[in-house]
Design an enzyme around this catalytic site. Structure first.
Site, mmCIF file in Angstrom:
data_model
loop_
_atom_site.group_PDB
_atom_site.id
_atom_site.type_symbol
_atom_site.label_atom_id
_atom_site.label_comp_id
_atom_site.label_asym_id
_atom_site.label_seq_id
_atom_site.Cartn_x
_atom_site.Cartn_y
_atom_site.Cartn_z
ATOM 1 N N CYS A 184 6.369 -3.682 -3.425
ATOM 2 C CA CYS A 184 6.839 -2.354 -3.033
ATOM 3 C C CYS A 184 6.083 -1.738 -1.873
ATOM 4 O O CYS A 184 6.684 -1.179 -0.947
ATOM 5 C CB CYS A 184 6.843 -1.401 -4.223
ATOM 6 S SG CYS A 184 5.196 -0.931 -4.844
ATOM 7 N N ASP A 244 14.504 3.491 -1.509
ATOM 8 C CA ASP A 244 13.520 2.573 -2.086
ATOM 9 C C ASP A 244 13.980 1.140 -1.845
ATOM 10 O O ASP A 244 14.847 0.626 -2.559
ATOM 11 C CB ASP A 244 13.371 2.848 -3.584
ATOM 12 C CG ASP A 244 12.273 2.025 -4.232
ATOM 13 O OD1 ASP A 244 11.681 1.185 -3.545
ATOM 14 O OD2 ASP A 244 12.019 2.233 -5.430
ATOM 15 N N HIS A 251 4.109 2.458 -8.300
ATOM 16 C CA HIS A 251 5.234 2.118 -7.438
ATOM 17 C C HIS A 251 5.391 3.147 -6.319
ATOM 18 O O HIS A 251 5.098 4.332 -6.512
ATOM 19 C CB HIS A 251 6.531 2.028 -8.247
ATOM 20 C CG HIS A 251 7.727 1.702 -7.413
ATOM 21 N ND1 HIS A 251 7.846 0.512 -6.728
ATOM 22 C CD2 HIS A 251 8.851 2.426 -7.117
ATOM 23 C CE1 HIS A 251 8.983 0.508 -6.061
ATOM 24 N NE2 HIS A 251 9.599 1.645 -6.277
#
Length: 293
Positions: free
Chosen positions: A93, A145, A130
């Site tokens: 991420c 995202d 995250h």
């Protein structure tokens, strides 16, 4: 919401430097756009954001192979471009969303970074490890995202309580619960919590700390196993050690068990991750060790 990252002063305090927050000025934008196959409008519009979001997911895999290979994961833009763009690799991420943030900054988007607690169906309290982005366009916020991997958004979702959208067969929803927000996906047996977060702005130095945790702590989900995931307009492919799963968005899943020797060629053919011979050998050896534990 604006993208801001502190810079250090001689006294050790911080001062905002929005112009260089995400190193967008150091980004090889043309190389990135060529890598994701995007040649459309570059204005900071919702259409541009949606198109880039989908293009990024289709081009880059989600993977943790540097951890498996014993290499540090760095978040400076030069390293990210070398690895993901020129090296045609993927990442997790922080790598994906840092690179995407640099692209958005370079194109003139207004956004902020946030930290999320990955739930994946559980209600247990987990650390906020995250990274996601909230992008503001014409006064309206959108959750973006490109770095979640399996179960993640396919394109930005309007950021409002009860906001819901169907994306290529998958249905996503944002809900507010007290002082937090929850991203959910619709499964055949009901709604599934993906992650929860607040809108407290996070900066690049915050993510550096989270990044260190994920690549070194024994409780990190990226330690002790191989993970690779890839999203296309119709399918998600996921490899966890030797288990390869192919899932239609919002539909059925097909699972196949690989031999350890099949993992490197599968990384290449399914996920677009080409490894050097010595890297392939290391991956095969580590997979054997993981499944033997």
């Amino acid at each position: 919401m604006t993208a801001q990252t502190p810079g250090h002063t001689a006294a050790g305090t911080t001062t905002a430097d929005p112009a260089r927050a995400w190193q967008g000025d150091a980004l090889d934008l043309d190389a990135y756009l060529a890598r994701v196959g995007y040649d459309g409008d570059r204005g900071p519009t919702l259409d541009t954001l949606r198109a880039l979001h989908r293009a990024h997911l289709a081009a880059f895999p989600f993977e943790n192979l540097d951890i498996v290979l014993g290499r540090p994961i760095r978040l400076d833009i030069g390293h990210l471009v070398e690895k993901l763009v020129h090296g045609r690799r993927g990442g997790y991420c922080y790598e994906h969303n840092h690179l995407f943030a640099a692209v958005l900054e370079r194109l003139g988007f207004t956004f902020t970074g946030v930290a999320a607690r990955v739930q994946m169906g559980t209600d247990k309290l987990r650390p906020a490890t995250h990274m996601a982005l909230i992008v503001t366009i014409d006064g309206t916020d959108h959750l973006a995202d490109v770095g979640f991997g399996d179960e993640g958004l396919l394109e930005p979702l309007p950021f409002a309580d009860g906001s819901q959208a169907r994306q290529s067969g998958a249905t996503f929803r944002i809900e507010r619960r007290g002082g937090e927000w929850v991203l959910r996906s619709l499964h055949t047996d009901g709604w599934f919590d993906i992650y929860r977060f607040t809108t407290a702005p996070q900066h690049t130095l915050d993510y550096e700390i989270y990044n260190h945790y994920l690549q070194t702590h024994e409780r990190s989900p990226f330690m002790g196993r191989i993970i690779a995931q890839k999203t296309s307009p119709e399918l998600r492919h996921s490899l966890i050690d030797t288990t390869l799963t192919t899932t239609r968005h919002g539909g059925t899943a097909h699972e196949r068990l690989l031999d350890p020797e099949e993992v490197p060629p599968t990384l290449r053919t399914v996920f677009g991750i080409g490894l050097a011979p010595e890297e392939s050998s290391t991956v095969t050896t580590r997979v054997r060790a993981f499944i033997a534990e």
